[in-house]
Design an enzyme around this catalytic site. Sequence first.
Site, PDB file in Angstrom:
ATOM      1  N   LEU A 666      49.191  18.987  -1.389  1.00  0.00           N
ATOM      2  CA  LEU A 666      48.343  19.228  -0.258  1.00  0.00           C
ATOM      3  C   LEU A 666      49.004  20.391   0.436  1.00  0.00           C
ATOM      4  O   LEU A 666      50.203  20.071   0.646  1.00  0.00           O
ATOM      5  CB  LEU A 666      47.372  18.239   0.481  1.00  0.00           C
ATOM      6  CG  LEU A 666      46.871  18.765   1.906  1.00  0.00           C
ATOM      7  CD1 LEU A 666      45.576  19.236   1.553  1.00  0.00           C
ATOM      8  CD2 LEU A 666      46.037  17.230   2.430  1.00  0.00           C
ATOM      9  N   ARG A 670      52.548  26.652   4.930  1.00  0.00           N
ATOM     10  CA  ARG A 670      54.320  26.060   4.692  1.00  0.00           C
ATOM     11  C   ARG A 670      54.659  27.054   3.534  1.00  0.00           C
ATOM     12  O   ARG A 670      54.669  26.916   2.432  1.00  0.00           O
ATOM     13  CB  ARG A 670      54.088  24.884   4.389  1.00  0.00           C
ATOM     14  CG  ARG A 670      54.301  24.661   5.924  1.00  0.00           C
ATOM     15  CD  ARG A 670      55.512  23.149   6.292  1.00  0.00           C
ATOM     16  NE  ARG A 670      54.368  22.485   5.933  1.00  0.00           N
ATOM     17  CZ  ARG A 670      55.083  20.732   6.034  1.00  0.00           C
ATOM     18  NH1 ARG A 670      56.384  20.447   6.872  1.00  0.00           N
ATOM     19  NH2 ARG A 670      54.828  20.388   4.742  1.00  0.00           N
ATOM     20  N   ASN A 721      40.637  22.083   7.374  1.00  0.00           N
ATOM     21  CA  ASN A 721      41.268  21.037   7.538  1.00  0.00           C
ATOM     22  C   ASN A 721      41.075  19.923   7.801  1.00  0.00           C
ATOM     23  O   ASN A 721      40.598  18.849   8.962  1.00  0.00           O
ATOM     24  CB  ASN A 721      42.228  21.757   8.595  1.00  0.00           C
ATOM     25  CG  ASN A 721      43.470  21.180   8.484  1.00  0.00           C
ATOM     26  OD1 ASN A 721      43.835  20.509   7.516  1.00  0.00           O
ATOM     27  ND2 ASN A 721      44.182  21.370   9.891  1.00  0.00           N
ATOM     28  N   ARG A 726      42.889  15.673   0.084  1.00  0.00           N
ATOM     29  CA  ARG A 726      43.750  15.664  -0.929  1.00  0.00           C
ATOM     30  C   ARG A 726      43.520  14.799  -2.607  1.00  0.00           C
ATOM     31  O   ARG A 726      43.411  14.945  -3.240  1.00  0.00           O
ATOM     32  CB  ARG A 726      45.468  14.720  -0.491  1.00  0.00           C
ATOM     33  CG  ARG A 726      45.475  14.603  -1.166  1.00  0.00           C
ATOM     34  CD  ARG A 726      46.880  12.842  -0.641  1.00  0.00           C
ATOM     35  NE  ARG A 726      47.538  13.528   0.995  1.00  0.00           N
ATOM     36  CZ  ARG A 726      48.446  13.751   0.871  1.00  0.00           C
ATOM     37  NH1 ARG A 726      49.432  13.834  -0.393  1.00  0.00           N
ATOM     38  NH2 ARG A 726      49.236  14.660   1.443  1.00  0.00           N
ATOM     39  N   ASP A 742      53.316  15.333  -1.315  1.00  0.00           N
ATOM     40  CA  ASP A 742      53.026  16.391  -0.887  1.00  0.00           C
ATOM     41  C   ASP A 742      53.779  17.478  -1.184  1.00  0.00           C
ATOM     42  O   ASP A 742      54.835  18.466  -1.816  1.00  0.00           O
ATOM     43  CB  ASP A 742      53.798  15.540   0.304  1.00  0.00           C
ATOM     44  CG  ASP A 742      53.233  14.438   1.187  1.00  0.00           C
ATOM     45  OD1 ASP A 742      51.540  14.790   0.979  1.00  0.00           O
ATOM     46  OD2 ASP A 742      53.879  13.758   2.391  1.00  0.00           O
ATOM     47  N   GLU A 830      45.237   9.028   5.389  1.00  0.00           N
ATOM     48  CA  GLU A 830      44.401   8.426   4.373  1.00  0.00           C
ATOM     49  C   GLU A 830      44.568   7.722   3.264  1.00  0.00           C
ATOM     50  O   GLU A 830      44.743   7.777   2.340  1.00  0.00           O
ATOM     51  CB  GLU A 830      44.323  10.349   4.098  1.00  0.00           C
ATOM     52  CG  GLU A 830      45.463  11.071   3.651  1.00  0.00           C
ATOM     53  CD  GLU A 830      46.542  11.463   4.303  1.00  0.00           C
ATOM     54  OE1 GLU A 830      47.838  12.107   3.550  1.00  0.00           O
ATOM     55  OE2 GLU A 830      46.258  11.298   5.117  1.00  0.00           O
ATOM     56  N   ASP A 831      46.535   8.227   2.833  1.00  0.00           N
ATOM     57  CA  ASP A 831      47.014   7.764   2.437  1.00  0.00           C
ATOM     58  C   ASP A 831      46.899   5.806   2.539  1.00  0.00           C
ATOM     59  O   ASP A 831      47.105   5.111   1.437  1.00  0.00           O
ATOM     60  CB  ASP A 831      49.097   7.152   1.952  1.00  0.00           C
ATOM     61  CG  ASP A 831      49.247   7.932   3.592  1.00  0.00           C
ATOM     62  OD1 ASP A 831      48.101   7.003   5.217  1.00  0.00           O
ATOM     63  OD2 ASP A 831      50.343   8.254   4.273  1.00  0.00           O
TER      64      ASP A 831
END
Length: 917
Positions: A666, A670, A721, A726, A742, A830-831
């Site tokens: 995800l 960047r 967004n 994920r 990540d 979310e994790d």
Amino acid sequence: MQRSGGIVGNSSQPWVLRRVRLTWLSFMLFFILVFFPLIAHYYLTTIDEAGGPDKRIFGPRPGGELCEAKHVQDLCRIRESVSEELLQLEAKRQELNGEIARLNLRIEACKRSIDSAKQDLLQLKNVISQTEHSYKELMAQNQPKLSLPVRLLPDKDDPGYPPPKSAQSCRLHTCFDYARCPLTSGFPVYVYDTGSYPWGEKLDPLVKQAFASSVKSSVYVTDNPNIACLYIVLVGEIQESPSSPPASPLDLEKQFKALPYWRLDGHNHLLVHLSRKSLTQNFLYNVSTGRAAVAQSTFFERQYREGFDMVVSPLVHALSEPNFLEVPPQVPVKRKYLFTFQGEKVESLRSSLLEAPPQSFEEEMEGDPPADYDDRIIGTLKAVQDSHLDQVLVEFTCKNQPKPSLATEWALCGEREDRLEVLKVSTFALVISPGDGQLVASAGCSMRLFEALEVGAIPVVLGDHSKLPYHHLIRWSEAVIMVPKPRITELHFLLRSISDNDLLAMRRQGRFLWETYFSTSESIFSTILASVRTSIQIPAAPIREEPAQEIPHKAGKLAGTDANMADNGDLDLGPVEVEPPYASPRFLRNFTYTAADVYRTWNRAPGPFHLFPHTPLDPVLPSEAKFLGSGTGFRPIGGGSGGSGKEFQAALGGNVPREQFTVVMLTYEREEVLMNSLERLNGLPYLNKVVVVWNSPKPPSDDLLWPDIGLPIVVVRTEKNSLNNRFIPWDAVETEAILSIDDDAHLRHDEIMFGFRVWREARDRIVGFPGRFHAWDVNHQSWLYNSNYSCELSMVLTGAAFFHKYYAYLYSYVMPQAIRDMVDEYINCEDIAMNFLVSHITRKPPIKVTSRWTFRCPGCPQALSHDDSHFHERHKCINFFVKVYGYMPLLYTQFRVDSVLFKTRLPHDKTKCFKFI
């Protein structure tokens, strides 16, 4: 005459003088112009020779002495520079000509090499093609593929079969036409429009609206009745109206036969009656339904056809969704009351209250057996209440007017909200079956059962003759205590002897049954279809996968070697080129699952799939190749390769000979960090592909060059967004194993390979690197999220972790929507949500590998975890998730897997496995 002559003579003399003067002047000019330069030149030459060579002034000078003159020095320098440059250019031209000649020779050699390589490649392709063909032949011999059954369509002139001789003679093998439902038909279901038959206008509007909404959301419903396997007719609930009395049985039979696809006997029809009240009209009693099955909440014994008709749950939440946050928690296990019961039975109430409770049950059994055990139940329960051994609440008289009920059935007291408040403080909830043994199922008992499961009170059903909803498929013994009425005197002892662990397991299973099968109209309709489909052994429709909308990107930047992943030394991490990308096998158990799966398995929701323990209404996911197993939900496939074994560093490990994984990464604006992370994946063994979830609304830069890592990089566009993206089950993910990582995580290749090997030995767990744990805050009476270094952990963050794709389906489609909404609200957690889900299902903690606890990215931009509110939000998330699940599913562990033999260089002659004592 003289005058004129004299004048003439005088006049000629000046002319002669002038002529002589002109001649003399011309001679002098000639002499000056010719002889004077010669004389001057001779004189000057004589001066240079007399003064010597060193004192020459006008003569030629030897060498470059002329340049000593100031007015020509600059010109001389320019001449020398130009001459030197011309010499250099000439030398360079000759050098380039030689290089061109050498390159032409190399080009010719390369062309010959390319031609030779093309020939070799063609030969290799032929060899690969032959090998694949041989492999397919071997697989076909070991796993023969069945040809698709012929899809039979109904005949327009289908005369049908003669109706059964009696209503009790119908069974699936005698009254259901299997020819209309091939195994590969997809189980198409046709639902009659409620306005197409006479009693459709009398149906309860809420029931009709809820039923129509459920039909639209089902994947099995079809608009083409010619290909339908099952035909569904909504027959109730009918509104009571004094102006329109119910139709007689003969009229109902005529109306059924008038249905366009009834075909004389109504085979493959299902008449559905959804009740919203405790007193439900059983207007199908004494009505000959032919070969059509009946699904309703109330059945008499002479009406119910075992294995053919279906007892369904009441429709309590017709249009409104239940609020899961208002459901009480599953802990503490013991509540205020040991058991409660509120009800009234007019037929036997008066005599029971007047009579004194008997001394013992044995005294009554000395005489004739009682005709109705309800009187004995009243006396025994009142005695328990008066004993004050445990706090119980039993009321046999309603404070207000009781709800209408059937004869010999215990009527409900009060409003639904009042009953729920009592059940919320009850450990057990008594459900007394009707006194009439001929009434095998009633809407009143189903309503009590529904309310008890909704608030976590464990139902205790008194009466072994009652049929609970979907009793032929659901293992009610894991959520409900069934007690025969003759054992009423032992009920108190039985309830006190159940351990807290068993109580919590039963409460958890009851919560699952309520959420999955009874909570909403969609779940009830899906459960009815799943029950029929499971009975006729048709595989479920595969769960849908999210189509990956790929973003075009330029690939061409050759991936280099990163210093962080170049420290593997000579460690053999696995094959790179000999293992091309291949997907995990799919649909291996579509048919054997429905026929042979009778052990404890994962329970998935009745629509696409079920998930939790323990009921057999379980279709199979498309990627579930090796997933179902005894107890854990995973079953091992195959065995070891045999022989003397392999060295640890040279073997993939696990019981699956060949397998690969997919990296799901995800990212959000960047690009440089992402490119560096992708470049570090170059040459990673067993990597199938990389799926980049582009979470930004802005597409990647047009001039962005993506690294070429030798494997596909799929960039997926998202609708919004969200961190939930994920875990979306993208169709681009073709492997069971997913490495969620990540875009700023730094993992070495040996760490990834070691984590993959560990996951293959624990496929139902989250296996990863960053560990976290939860803790109870005594002062604030709440849960806290903790990231301190500790030997104990309960979570492994999915920023760098392996998990099965199965959990992506569960996270996106089964997990309560309130959790995903919380993730979107905080852009966080979310994790934690994934760890809650997996621990809730497996009742196992995650597995942490290697000594890594967290990850640092010095050159990365500001991350979300750097915000001061990050930990406060995670504290709130944990407490919110506990409310949704009703308990804390996370489990502590101090188990951690470290690499001991992974980098150990074993001698090549030592092929035996080492034994450590």
